[in-house]
Enzyme design. Structure first.
Site, PDB file in Angstrom:
ATOM      1  N   PRO A   2       1.035  -1.110   0.156  1.00 42.08           N
ATOM      2  CA  PRO A   2       0.393  -0.033   0.124  1.00 42.08           C
ATOM      3  C   PRO A   2       0.721   1.379  -0.957  1.00 42.08           C
ATOM      4  CG  PRO A   2      -0.079  -1.533   2.494  1.00 42.08           C
ATOM      5  CD  PRO A   2       0.854  -2.155   1.118  1.00 42.08           C
ATOM      6  N   GLU A   3       0.333   1.917  -0.791  1.00 44.41           N
ATOM      7  CA  GLU A   3       1.169   2.962  -1.039  1.00 44.41           C
ATOM      8  C   GLU A   3       0.480   4.276  -1.625  1.00 44.41           C
ATOM      9  OE1 GLU A   3       4.599   3.660  -4.256  1.00 44.41           O
ATOM     10  OE2 GLU A   3       4.238   1.629  -3.761  1.00 44.41           O
ATOM     11  N   HIS A 102      -3.799 -14.058  11.430  1.00 41.91           N
ATOM     12  CA  HIS A 102      -2.690 -12.479  11.720  1.00 41.91           C
ATOM     13  C   HIS A 102      -3.911 -11.604  12.126  1.00 41.91           C
ATOM     14  CE1 HIS A 102       0.577 -15.014  10.281  1.00 41.91           C
ATOM     15  NE2 HIS A 102      -0.456 -15.278   9.152  1.00 41.91           N
ATOM     16  N   ARG A 121       2.634  -9.557   8.146  1.00 38.41           N
ATOM     17  CA  ARG A 121       3.803  -9.628   8.199  1.00 38.41           C
ATOM     18  C   ARG A 121       4.698  -8.735   8.710  1.00 38.41           C
ATOM     19  NH1 ARG A 121       7.540  -9.057   2.747  1.00 38.41           N
ATOM     20  NH2 ARG A 121       5.749 -11.237   0.910  1.00 38.41           N
ATOM     21  N   ARG A 159      20.306  17.693  -3.247  1.00 42.85           N
ATOM     22  CA  ARG A 159      19.969  15.885  -2.783  1.00 42.85           C
ATOM     23  C   ARG A 159      21.087  14.785  -3.381  1.00 42.85           C
ATOM     24  NH1 ARG A 159      18.592  14.462   2.571  1.00 42.85           N
ATOM     25  NH2 ARG A 159      16.677  17.283   2.058  1.00 42.85           N
TER      26      ARG A 159
END
Length: 278
Positions: A2-3, A102, A121, A159
């Site tokens: 998921p982004e 989970h 996870r 950067r």
DNA sequence: CATTTCACCTGGTGGC
DNA sequence: TGCCACCAGGTGAAAT
């Protein structure tokens, strides 16, 4: 994984289904892993509060909560902050729906449904924030959907690391992950390994525009369903069908038919077209 | 301070 | 067929 577009889709879906409902009972599993706030304190903090609204900031889902008593107003007094990590799901189900393996948190709601957090996870994070005296949660990085050209250039130009690594840095931009980094770099025609500081002003602007477009398109299609992403209703997204490079190693580029390459950049699997991206 | 590396996790993959 | 070593990948802490 998921982004921004997937998290936005989930946050909107959850908001529509739970807004205004009260958390009647909260259960959090005893395993310490997904809890930024200890499970017992988290469950206790959540119980009895109304869910005022649910929204996204960066990759985080923020549930704005009312006060601890049921008759408190519509001013946020606390927050439940959910990060899905790699495999996290936030689902609205009926109480009798089978509990998936989970499942780490279950909130039963006054409307008769359940809000569940499932994460095999355990890379996800759940946090309860009491807002008395404290500011609300905010993502560290800038918002990719609204960042201005000037600000974008000012952020990336100094950067020296690769542009791909810079895009993934949540302290710069909040919400971009592996899929949308690769896809926006393809659409902007930029090599992932190119140093952020060596991008021209024109390239940076192309990248910002490409990222904005790709995120908006992905939100429109309900996100990308790769691995096991589903929205609040358990539905898949469709943006994976629009991917040009991500997970297309060896397949012909959609623009020039050159085979897509996969390399490692900043420790991440990175996909690009060696001809279209320079 | 900026950047890189590593640990955290589990399911899926591939080798034997 | 079955077992097991290996690995992805977002994030934050530790190392450089």
């Amino acid at each position: 994984m998921p982004e921004l577009p997937e998290v936005e889709t989930i946050a909107n879906g959850v908001d529509v289904r739970v807004r205004g409902q009260r958390i009647v009972q909260a259960w959090c599993c005893s395993h310490p892993q997904p809890f930024k706030t200890p499970a017992a304190r988290q469950a206790k903090g959540l119980e009895g509060r109304a869910i005022l609204w649910v929204h996204r900031t960066g990759k985080h889902i923020v549930c704005e909560l009312g006060g601890p008593s049921s008759q408190s107003g519509d001013h946020p007094a606390a927050q439940w902050v959910v990060h899905l990590g790699m495999t996290g799901r936030l689902l609205v189900t009926t109480p009798d729906a089978p509990v998936a393996p989970h499942t780490h948190a279950r909130l039963s709601l006054s409307g008769g449904k359940e809000l569940r957090f499932v994460d095999p996870r355990r890379f996800g994070r759940l946090e309860f924030r009491d807002l008395s005296g404290k500011a609300g949660f905010s993502a560290q990085g800038a918002e990719p959907l609204t960042i201005a050209a000037e600000e974008f250039a000012a952020l990336f130009h100094p950067r020296r690391l690769s542009i791909k690594a810079a895009l993934l840095n949540q302290a710069l931009l909040a919400g971009v992950g592996n899929i949308y980094a690769d896809e926006s770099l393809f659409r902007a025609g930029i090599r992932p390994r190119k140093s952020s500081s060596r991008l021209t002003r024109a390239e940076l602007e192309r990248l910002r525009a490409a990222l904005l477009q790709v995120l908006k398109d992905a939100i429109r299609l309900g996100g990308s369903s790769v691995s096991d992403y589903v929205d609040a209703e358990g539905m898949h997204g469709f943006f994976q069908l629009e991917h040009c490079v991500y997970l297309r190693t060896g397949l012909p580029c959609r623009r020039c038919a050159t085979p897509i390459k996969r390399i490692l950049v900043a420790g991440r699997g990175t996909h690009y077209c060696p001809k279209c991206q320079r």
